[in-house]
Design an enzyme around this catalytic site. Structure first.
Site, PDB file in Angstrom:
ATOM      1  N   GLU A 254       2.310 153.328  48.335  1.00  0.00           N
ATOM      2  CA  GLU A 254       2.044 154.315  47.286  1.00  0.00           C
ATOM      3  C   GLU A 254       2.009 153.700  45.897  1.00  0.00           C
ATOM      4  O   GLU A 254       1.581 154.334  44.940  1.00  0.00           O
ATOM      5  CB  GLU A 254       3.058 155.466  47.352  1.00  0.00           C
ATOM      6  CG  GLU A 254       4.505 155.046  47.278  1.00  0.00           C
ATOM      7  CD  GLU A 254       5.044 155.066  45.859  1.00  0.00           C
ATOM      8  OE1 GLU A 254       4.468 155.755  45.008  1.00  0.00           O
ATOM      9  OE2 GLU A 254       6.038 154.391  45.626  1.00  0.00           O
TER      10      GLU A 254
ATOM     11  N   HIS B 246       5.004 157.843  50.186  1.00  0.00           N
ATOM     12  CA  HIS B 246       6.202 157.451  49.432  1.00  0.00           C
ATOM     13  C   HIS B 246       7.290 156.981  50.388  1.00  0.00           C
ATOM     14  O   HIS B 246       7.907 155.927  50.201  1.00  0.00           O
ATOM     15  CB  HIS B 246       6.677 158.681  48.647  1.00  0.00           C
ATOM     16  CG  HIS B 246       7.204 158.387  47.283  1.00  0.00           C
ATOM     17  ND1 HIS B 246       8.526 158.533  46.965  1.00  0.00           N
ATOM     18  CD2 HIS B 246       6.588 157.955  46.162  1.00  0.00           C
ATOM     19  CE1 HIS B 246       8.702 158.210  45.688  1.00  0.00           C
ATOM     20  NE2 HIS B 246       7.549 157.864  45.180  1.00  0.00           N
TER      21      HIS B 246
END
Length: 337
Positions: A10, A306
């Protein structure tokens, strides 16, 4: 020295925070290149600099490249020392993200610590204080770490000026299983506002009541002193026997109160529609303490990029792999170690 490309996965600031925390715990120095390469403003921002400065302070560490805008840094840890610490982001940068960097190292230190963190307490793209206090820290306490947090003053973007205080008493972290939510205990919606018209909060609450048919007693507004604003956040809470989920919607210029509320409603609907223990944000937060506890397992909704990036960073330092396995009904089992 561990080498990490900050553009992987990410590509955000969580890579920096987790890497510094793990460096302090393991004693392994780390170099991170391409810091926050996938963000609209790459490189370190003020809140990331403060987080690393905090890590240096508690762990007698040094860091090369520690300036706002830097895309390359080298962090060399020392010995983590318990104590009384105060860190100020200096803007509305997130106090919660600074806490994320230093909490685990201090939980594994040789004595109790007290933190005073000043800056933003309710920021977009970071967990608000209520999430830290009611969703995340209760799980840490179940694992054996004693942490108490207090909100002294709210701090909204862009003004900041908030303050939280955190007391940390070390304890041996133990692996736990978090598979089910348990009995439903209640729901609530709270629209916080400061220095803005009450009608904004009223419109947000109206959207929530229409969407969920929650009672008037379960939906309320809270006006804060004008000098703590301007700012507005809508907090939706679902409390269960074993976990509390909190989702939020933040007021933004040019975004209607109805849209803010609908965003939060959509996130809560997604969580309630699944039987998983953790929402996506809590899942992100649980990976690091469980890895440092030696393992653990929990269920969550669809894992975010994430979370997968955090798992990769953790494996580099701790050697513990994280498995994400989809289950019937849409939940995923996340197993660490």
């Amino acid at each position: 020295m561990i080498e990490i490309d900050g553009s992987e996965g990410e590509g955000g600031g969580q890579i920096v925070r987790n890497a510094c925390a793990l460096s302090l715990v393991t004693g392994e120095p780390v170099r991170i290149t391409n810091v926050r390469a996938k963000r609209s403003k790459p490189g370190l921002m003020r809140q990331h600099v403060t987080a690393i400065e905090a890590a240096c302070a508690i762990g007698s560490a040094t860091c090369e490249g520690l300036v706002v805008g830097s895309s390359d840094l080298t962090f060399r840890p020392g010995r983590v020392a318990a104590g009384d610490y105060r860190f100020s982001v200096g803007t509305a940068g997130s106090t919660g993200l600074v806490l994320q960097t230093v909490l685990m190292p201090l939980l594994l230190a040789d004595g109790s610590s007290r933190l005073v963190l000043e800056g933003g307490t309710h920021n977009m793209l970071s967990p608000p204080f209520e999430f830290i206090e009611r969703s995340f820290l209760p799980i840490v306490r179940r694992m054996g770490g004693q942490v108490e947090a207090r909100l002294v003053r709210h701090g909204f973007y862009p003004r900041g000026g908030g303050r939280i205080e955190v007391d940390i008493t070390p304890g041996a972290l133990q692996p736990i299983e978090c598979l089910t939510r348990g009995e439903a205990l209640g729901v609530s919606a709270c629209a916080l506002f400061a220095g803005l018209p009450m009608s904004i909060a009223e419109r947000e609450i109206a959207v929530v009541r229409k969407a969920f048919d929650w009672s008037e007693r379960e939906c309320f507004m809270r006006e804060l002193p004008v000098d703590q604003g301007p700012g507005n956040i809508l907090l939706l809470e679902a409390k269960f026997e074993h976990v509390t989920e909190i989702v939020s919607g933040f007021a933004q210029l040019g975004v209607t109160a109805e849209r803010v509320a609908k965003t939060a409603v959509g996130r809560m609907r997604g969580y309630l529609a699944c039987e998983a223990f953790a929402g996506p944000y809590l899942a992100d937060q649980l990976l690091l303490p469980m890895a440092l506890a030696g393992g653990g397992v929990f269920t969550t909704v669809k894992p975010s990029e994430h979370a997968r990036t955090a798992a990769t960073v953790i494996e580099r330092f701790a050697g513990r792999r994280t498995r994400f396995e989809q289950q019937a009904g849409g939940a995923h089992a996340v197993t660490i170690g």
